[in-house]
Design a protein around this motif. Structure first.
Motif, mmCIF file in Angstrom:
data_model
loop_
_atom_site.group_PDB
_atom_site.id
_atom_site.type_symbol
_atom_site.label_atom_id
_atom_site.label_comp_id
_atom_site.label_asym_id
_atom_site.label_seq_id
_atom_site.Cartn_x
_atom_site.Cartn_y
_atom_site.Cartn_z
ATOM 1 N N TYR A 34 24.868 40.566 42.732
ATOM 2 C CA TYR A 34 26.547 40.239 42.396
ATOM 3 C C TYR A 34 26.691 38.550 42.870
ATOM 4 O O TYR A 34 27.381 38.021 41.862
ATOM 5 N N VAL A 35 25.966 38.174 43.890
ATOM 6 C CA VAL A 35 26.199 36.856 44.020
ATOM 7 C C VAL A 35 25.563 35.838 42.964
ATOM 8 O O VAL A 35 26.085 34.937 42.435
ATOM 9 N N TRP A 37 25.359 36.927 39.600
ATOM 10 C CA TRP A 37 25.941 37.099 38.180
ATOM 11 C C TRP A 37 27.314 37.501 38.209
ATOM 12 O O TRP A 37 28.011 37.412 37.266
ATOM 13 N N GLY A 38 27.981 37.945 39.144
ATOM 14 C CA GLY A 38 29.161 38.138 39.246
ATOM 15 C C GLY A 38 29.941 39.440 38.566
ATOM 16 O O GLY A 38 31.010 39.409 37.922
ATOM 17 N N GLU A 39 28.978 40.227 38.385
ATOM 18 C CA GLU A 39 29.151 41.383 37.386
ATOM 19 C C GLU A 39 29.248 42.531 38.081
ATOM 20 O O GLU A 39 28.505 43.022 38.780
ATOM 21 N N GLU A 40 30.319 43.474 37.947
ATOM 22 C CA GLU A 40 30.676 44.744 38.793
ATOM 23 C C GLU A 40 29.351 45.705 38.517
ATOM 24 O O GLU A 40 28.964 46.158 39.380
ATOM 25 N N MET A 41 28.728 45.691 37.414
ATOM 26 C CA MET A 41 27.549 47.005 37.081
ATOM 27 C C MET A 41 26.416 46.236 38.043
ATOM 28 O O MET A 41 25.528 47.257 38.413
ATOM 29 N N TYR B 28 34.308 48.969 35.401
ATOM 30 C CA TYR B 28 35.827 47.879 35.396
ATOM 31 C C TYR B 28 37.183 48.671 35.528
ATOM 32 O O TYR B 28 38.101 48.334 35.486
ATOM 33 N N LYS B 92 32.965 34.765 37.724
ATOM 34 C CA LYS B 92 32.064 33.504 37.776
ATOM 35 C C LYS B 92 32.766 32.393 37.767
ATOM 36 O O LYS B 92 31.986 31.309 37.882
#
Lengths: 438, 482, 403
Positions: A34-35, A37-41, B28, B92
């Motif tokens: 997450y650090v 790419w910042g994507e929830e999945m 999400y 991001k």
């Protein structure tokens, strides 16, 4: 509702464990993916949500589904951060089992993974695989890893491997820790040493140092010849049947050893052995035996703290030592203060902790071999954080971390010696220069 | 969603920034309020303000509703996706852009976490004051949307008191700078309107925050009491003495149990614990702390612990801040409510809540900012038991009504979001809500910017707010909710 | 009293920039006010709000003013919830009266105005604040609830009566600084602070701004917490005023620490003397004639601002007074010919060291040649969009206010 639910048969991620997650998100800033790419999945919360969706039949095992689990490092930083007590380790393990059983990977990927699982957990095969690395020693950094200028000549897939190739010695290839090392002075405890796989072949010095130090502190140290891999790598990669097979063998070997404690000096191994109870949960023949073995397992730093008053005199080693917390020690076993205490018992050593210490270096078992890009990014992040402290050397309790940080350091042009804390302690007791022990 | 529109997003911000697979979208479908769920059609991951602008322009042109999301830690469903719409995640946009210590301001992108700002300025002796319990993960963008508070807002105010300026994309796609690092910008305080507007008026792409000098001295005290009313009386006395503590927090027995199980802060045994923190110049803290200690003792504190060092202080706060999520350890499910009552009405409302809990046979833990009357009742339930989810929801709603009846508010810091919009008419007249709607209509005439949040919407047939409930057809496996 | 009796023709006393309003309304209740406002909107009457009238001249020149709505009869204290430390007062209540009442419970609304007649509504609409803003902020920071009268005649509320509240849009913040262009403030609820237990003020004198700025920097970088921190320059004298207010021993300790950091021994005041000093201080920039400007700067730029003012002087515009909060907001009083003053404002607006240069008081000729508010901003543009919704007939302070 899909007609093809992703999870089938035994060894599914537990609904009860999944339900513990309250979706608060505290795990996100500590999850390496997450650090990055910042994507929830690609966060623990997201992965648990996918598991839940899988169990509810709301998700299918597509390549995307699989990818998000493949990208998980299994570092367990989320477990440390989670206020609800979610046990992420069994969840990711079982999810990976499901993937390995029910998902058809592309051929080349499948073969590569099979190769790794056929070679890495078998020290005798590992010796043969690594023998050629002897010849490559002149082309490696002091801690291993083919120099970047040379690695560039090889195809990309191979470069990732070469970057973390260990520096092998004849002693390591051919020798072994003595079967029995008697205690110096009165015997306080009897211990059996898990020699490990990569550890015994590529870092024989760590095992030797472990045996010496423990003996100096009054332990009789046995290294049962019949022992094999603890099963950590296969377990963390979803090959649970192989892991169980290896574990059963080792449980028998260590039962026969009849010792007070089982000592590990590799974070991943210690973590896996402490979890043997879970591995055989519900198994009427093995569950109790597994738990009994687990209860005896200690990381060498823990054991030294447990032994109490040190016996052997420590000679000074003036050095700024950055201690890198291996994930399976810090997050997996909760072992953070003991290695630091071990280092601090050496006069002259200044123990430093880098920023973002809770974030994985990217080694994570075979992660740096199967997910080389994020692994490299994490490795460099770690190396940069270490560099700001201007260390004289790095100490860490896991061979994978040693190789990963070595590779990242080389790529950034650093040349720090990387040792296991026990090697440093051994050098201090013997009064030798630790930089020669590697 | 029309593939043509999805292609436009891909062309605008790159295909890797456009998520359309169900396996990705499902993660999400909710924020930190998991019982409100809705699948978005597309999730977008912009990397810059320019990306955000492109996205909003497309949405404006094509009539696509959009919901901005930070790290999804909101507790009112503010980032709940809208069916047929997109989620714009700002995760991001996570760079710290400028640190200006002499002028005490830091410029960040909205995806930067609250605690990260403090980390960046701590080496200089500064910090960012608003400290919601989720500060290690919540984003500044989210803080701006919700006007987040935290334990120390008693003395230091909320996010709106610490924001100097924002850059934002309006629903028509225009990029505007609102506010100024300089004081006294002429004109209406549009910044003050935006902060706390819960993402319904614009998408923030940059935030300039005010940082404060770390206080010379901090003293933290933990006092154990045999009852909430005794603890409350202590708080009243402290405030009557003319002292404004940096923070005053209270936790009841249920919350203490959860916190203990989760993070082992080693709280003393108590019915209610009070945490009082004073900060400021050493001489002031020393002088006032004595008064606070004495006041607690006189009010009947059975034990008083004064934090001797930073580690101990950290332990106390860890226990308090982990309290919500820690409820997961002692209850299969829980619902954290957020309401405010005037401080003087706390004892009476707490009593009503206790009676409610007994009457309904449901366990309610309490954590609250005792200094400003902001309650967080933690309603425990087990969703596997028939009817419990609905009961928990109903109890939560009743507590809000107690708050309004006592002259308080339906939300102190978590926001109205999707969760409480139906309660807005209890606080505001129809005319007031209508004027608020006209603010929204002025800036978002097409009603695309986080629709369905904050203000009550006319009920559509069959649409019922609350926990996600499967339609019988879904349960039978014969159909899917889009 | 009926609406018509509360309505009278404007007189010379009611003039704004020399323009006498046609009529003046003094409604007695919120409903009255709403009705008057709705009528005015329907009849498209250019309407200006007046509290105490102290700041009514702030704004552009209007050729015609149809109606002044005064809040003088809406001056009730609605509620002082002293246990909860909040107060609700009607817009026409003078700030001084409000605070006198609050003192009885050892509380206060920590806002100061240079003007005796300043009202609750007025200070919000103009964001009028004094030296204590250094610690406590401006009225906007203390406002927690508001009742507004809209041009369509409706009375609406926003916020509430508790300090912690994020329900709905904060219309109270929106009207802060709006100078009566969006809606009419009927009543306001504030959070209160306890009166400090002790207070002390140090006054330092300097020969020039350079030495003063050095001391400002020294204090700025220290752990001394000030309630007010002002600089004042007039007639070649430079003065630094530092007020600390806390518990007794702490106040002494802070004063001692501050004294240590100052380059020379300050005068120390407390009690009535201290109060009188601050009273004078805040009124000083307004006392004599000339053009009064408001301006802001980044705190670290104070030395540059001081140098800028010296340059202005050298170009022929007399800087009669410079008074400000060291956190970067202050007033300038300029004396000189119109053309000199206009040139000076132009220079200030072009200078990078200062921003938000707003003309608060000037003669009509000057105001007709320059926009008192300065260049538009993002907030002003958004404000205009909102004004079209709130005031579709464009009557509220039309043409005069910032939007």
């Amino acid at each position: 509702m899909t007609s093809n639910p992703p999870f089938k048969g035994p060894d599914q991620p537990s609904r009860a464990l999944i339900d513990k997650c309250v979706h608060c998100g505290f795990c996100l800033p500590t999850c390496p993916t997450y650090v990055l790419w910042g994507e929830e999945m690609d966060s623990p919360r997201g992965r648990i949500y996918l598991m839940k969706a899988g169990l509810e039949g709301r998700a299918e095992m597509t390549s995307s589904f699989v990818q998000h689990f493949d990208r998980c490092l299994g570092c367990l930083a989320c477990v440390t951060a989670c206020p609800s007590g979610v046990q992420y380790a069994p969840l990711i393990e079982k999810s990976r089992v499901q993937i390995e059983r029910h998902y058809q990977r592309p051929d080349d990927e499948r073969w590569f993974r099979r190769l790794l699982m056929t070679l890495l957990p078998y020290p005798s095969r590992l010796r043969i695989l690594m023998a050629p690395l002897l010849a490559l020693s002149p082309f490696m950094g002091r801690n291993g890893g083919i120099k970047p200028s040379l690695a560039r000549l090889f195809p990309a897939r191979l470069q990732a491997l070469l970057a973390v190739a260990p520096r092998v010695s004849l002693a390591g290839l051919l020798g072994r820790v003595p079967e029995r090392t008697p205690a110096v002075g009165g015997e306080r405890l009897t211990v059996a040493l898990l020699e490990g796989c990569v550890q015994r072949v590529a870092f024989a010095g760590v095992n030797e140092a472990t045996a010496r130090v423990l003996a100096a502190e009054g332990c009789r140290v046995d290294a049962p010849r019949a022992q094999g891999c603890c099963g950590a790598l296969p377990l963390h990669a979803g090959h649970i049947d192989q892991a169980r097979e290896l574990a059963r063998h080792n449980i028998e070997v260590f039962e026969k050893a009849g010792v007070d404690r089982i000592v590990t000096n590799a974070a991943g191994c210690g973590s896996a052995m402490k979890d043997y109870g879970e591995l055989f949960e519900g198994d009427p023949h093995w569950a109790e035996r597994a738990r009994a073995i687990s209860r005896k397992v200690r990381d060498v730093s823990q054991l030294l703290v447990e032994l109490g008053e040190p016996r052997a005199v420590r000679r000074p080693i003036p050095a700024r030592v950055v201690y890198h917390d291996a994930c399976h020690l810090a997050h997996g076993q909760g072992v953070r203060s003991e290695p630091r205490a071990l280092l601090q018992s050496i006069p002259g050593v200044e123990v430093l902790t880098p920023a973002e210490s809770e974030i994985c270096c990217g080694s994570a078992g075979i992660y740096n071999l199967v997910q080389p890009e994020p692994a490299a990014e994490l490795g460099q992040r770690k190396a940069r954080n270490i560099a700001t402290l201007s260390p004289d050397m790095i100490a860490t309790g896991n061979p994978g971390c040693t190789l990963q940080i070595a590779a990242a350091a080389q790529a950034l042009g650093h040349d720090w010696p990387i040792v296991h804390p026990i090697e440093l302690l051994d050098a201090s007791i013997r009064g030798v220069d630790p930089r020669n022990t590697n | 969603m029309d593939q043509r529109i999805v292609e436009q997003f891909r062309d605008a911000i790159g295909p890797e920034a456009v998520l359309t697979e169900p396996v990705q979208l499902v993660t999400y479908e909710c924020d930190a309020l998991p019982h409100l769920r809705s699948m978005p059609d597309v999730v977008l991951l912009p990397r810059s303000a320019a990306d955000v602008q492109k996205i909003v322009r497309i949405c404006d042109r094509e009539g696509v509703p959009f919901v901005a999301r930070g790290h999804g830690t909101g507790l009112s469903g503010g980032a709940l996706p809208v069916a047929g719409g997109v989620v714009i995640t700002l995760a991001k946009l996570n760079r710290v852009l400028e640190i200006d210590i002499p002028n005490r301001r830091v410029t960040v992108e909205p995806g930067v976490t609250n605690l990260e700002i403090t980390r960046q300025v701590a080496p200089h002796g500064y910090y960012y004051a608003p400290d919601p319990s989720s500060q290690q993960v919540c984003s500044l963008g989210g803080n701006v949307a919700e006007n987040s508070g935290g334990a120390h807002c008693l003395k230091y105010g909320f996010t709106v008191h610490h924001i100097l300026a924002v850059e934002a994309v309006l629903p028509n796609g225009e990029l505007v700078q609102i506010g100024s690092p300089l004081a006294d910008a002429p004109g209406p305080d549009v910044l003050g309107l935006l902060v706390g507007s819960e993402g319904t008026l614009a998408v923030v792409t940059k935030v300039v925050v005010r940082i404060l000098r770390k206080p010379e001295s901090v003293q933290t005290l933990l006092a154990a009491f045999n009852s909430t009313s005794e603890a409350g009386a202590a708080v009243s006395e402290i405030i009557a003495a003319g002292i404004v503590p940096a923070a005053v927090e209270m936790m009841d027995a249920v919350a203490i149990e959860a916190a203990e199980a989760a993070v082992h802060p080693n709280f003393p045994p108590a019915d209610t614990i009070l945490i009082v923190e004073l900060d400021g110049p050493s001489a002031e803290v020393a002088e006032l702390f004595g008064i606070v200690e004495a006041t607690c003792r006189n009010a009947g504190a059975t034990r008083i612990e004064v934090a001797q060092d930073e580690a101990q202080r950290g332990r106390i706060w860890k226990g308090r801040k982990a309290a919500f999520a820690a409820m997961g350890r002692i209850s299969p499910n829980y619902y954290v409510q957020d309401g405010v009552v005037p401080r003087t009405k706390l004892p009476e409302v707490m009593a009503r809540i206790r009676q409610l809990a007994e009457r309904e046979g449901i366990r309610i833990g309490n954590v609250f900012h005792a200094g400003d009357g902001n309650l967080h009742p933690l309603i425990c339930y087990d969703e596997r038991i028939e009817g419990q989810s609905a009961l928990a929801e109903r109890v939560a709603g009743e507590i809000l009504i107690y708050c309004v009846e006592a002259g308080g508010s339906i939300t102190g810091e978590h926001g109205v979001g999707a969760d409480k919009k139906e309660f807005m008419p209890r606080m505001f007249s129809e005319d007031s809500l209508d004027v608020m709607q006209s603010v929204r209509d002025a800036l978002d005439p097409k009603r695309l910017c986080n629709p369905g949040k904050v203000l009550p919407t006319p009920r559509l047939c069959g649409e019922v707010p609350g926990p996600y409930r499967e339609h019988p057809i879904e349960r039978a496996g014969l159909g899917e909710r889009f | 009293m009926s609406v018509s009796e509360a309505l009278r023709p404007g007189t010379a006393e009611d003039a704004i920039d020399g323009v006498v309003p046609l009529r003046v309304a003094l409604p007695e209740s919120p409903e009255d006010l709403a009705r008057v406002l709705a009528d005015a909107s329907r009849e498209r009457q250019l309407t200006v709000l007046r509290g105490g009238g102290s700041k009514i001249g702030w704004g552009r020149v209007a050729d015609r003013i149809d109606l002044v709505i005064g809040t003088a009869r809406l001056g009730r204290l609605v509620a002082h919830r002293y246990g909860d430390m909040t107060v609700t007062a009607q817009a026409g209540m003078p700030l001084a009266t409000l605070n006198r009442h609050l003192f009885e419970h050892r509380q206060h609304l920590p806002v100061e105005s240079a003007f005796e007649d300043a009202t609750v509504g007025g200070i919000i609409a103009t964001n009028d604040a004094g030296p204590m803003r250094h610690r406590f902020g401006t009225p906007r920071d203390l406002l927690i609830g508001v009742t507004l009268a809209m041009t369509d005649g409706r009375l609406v509320t926003a916020g509430g009566t508790v300090v912690k509240n994020v329900a709905g849009y904060d219309l109270g913040k929106l009207v802060s600084g709006s100078h009566g262009t969006l809606a009419v403030i009927v009543d306001a609820t504030f959070k209160l602070l306890p009166l400090p237990l002790a207070s002390m003020t140090l006054v330092g004198s300097y020969v020039d701004g350079v030495a003063l700025a050095r001391d400002v920097a020294a204090l700025h970088g220290s752990q001394v917490e000030l309630t007010s921190f002002d600089v004042y320059a007039a007639n070649g004298r430079w003065v630094l005023l530092m007020r600390m207010a806390s518990s007794p021993a702490a106040t002494e300790a802070q004063a001692a620490e501050a004294r240590r950091l100052l380059s020379s021994a300050p005068t120390v005041l407390s009690g009535d003397e201290e109060a009188a000093l601050w009273g004078e201080q805040i009124r000083a920039p307004w006392l004599e004639g000339g053009t009064v400007l408001r301006l802001s700067w980044l705190p670290s730029n104070l030395p540059a601002v001081i140098a800028l003012l010296a340059r202005l002087q050298s170009r022929g515009c007399r800087v009669a007074a410079f008074a400000g909060r060291t956190m970067g907001a202050g007033l300038l009083r300029l004396e000189g010919e119109d053309s000199t003053v206009l040139a000076a404002v132009g220079d200030l607006r072009a200078a990078g060291e200062v921003g938000h240069v707003v003309i608060l008081r000037a003669n009509r000729r000057v105001k007709e040649q320059i926009d008192v508010w300065g260049p538009s901003t993002g907030a002003i543009e958004v404000g205009r969009v909102l004004k079209r919704k709130f005031d579709p007939q464009n009557i509220l302070n039309a043409g005069r206010g910032p939007i």
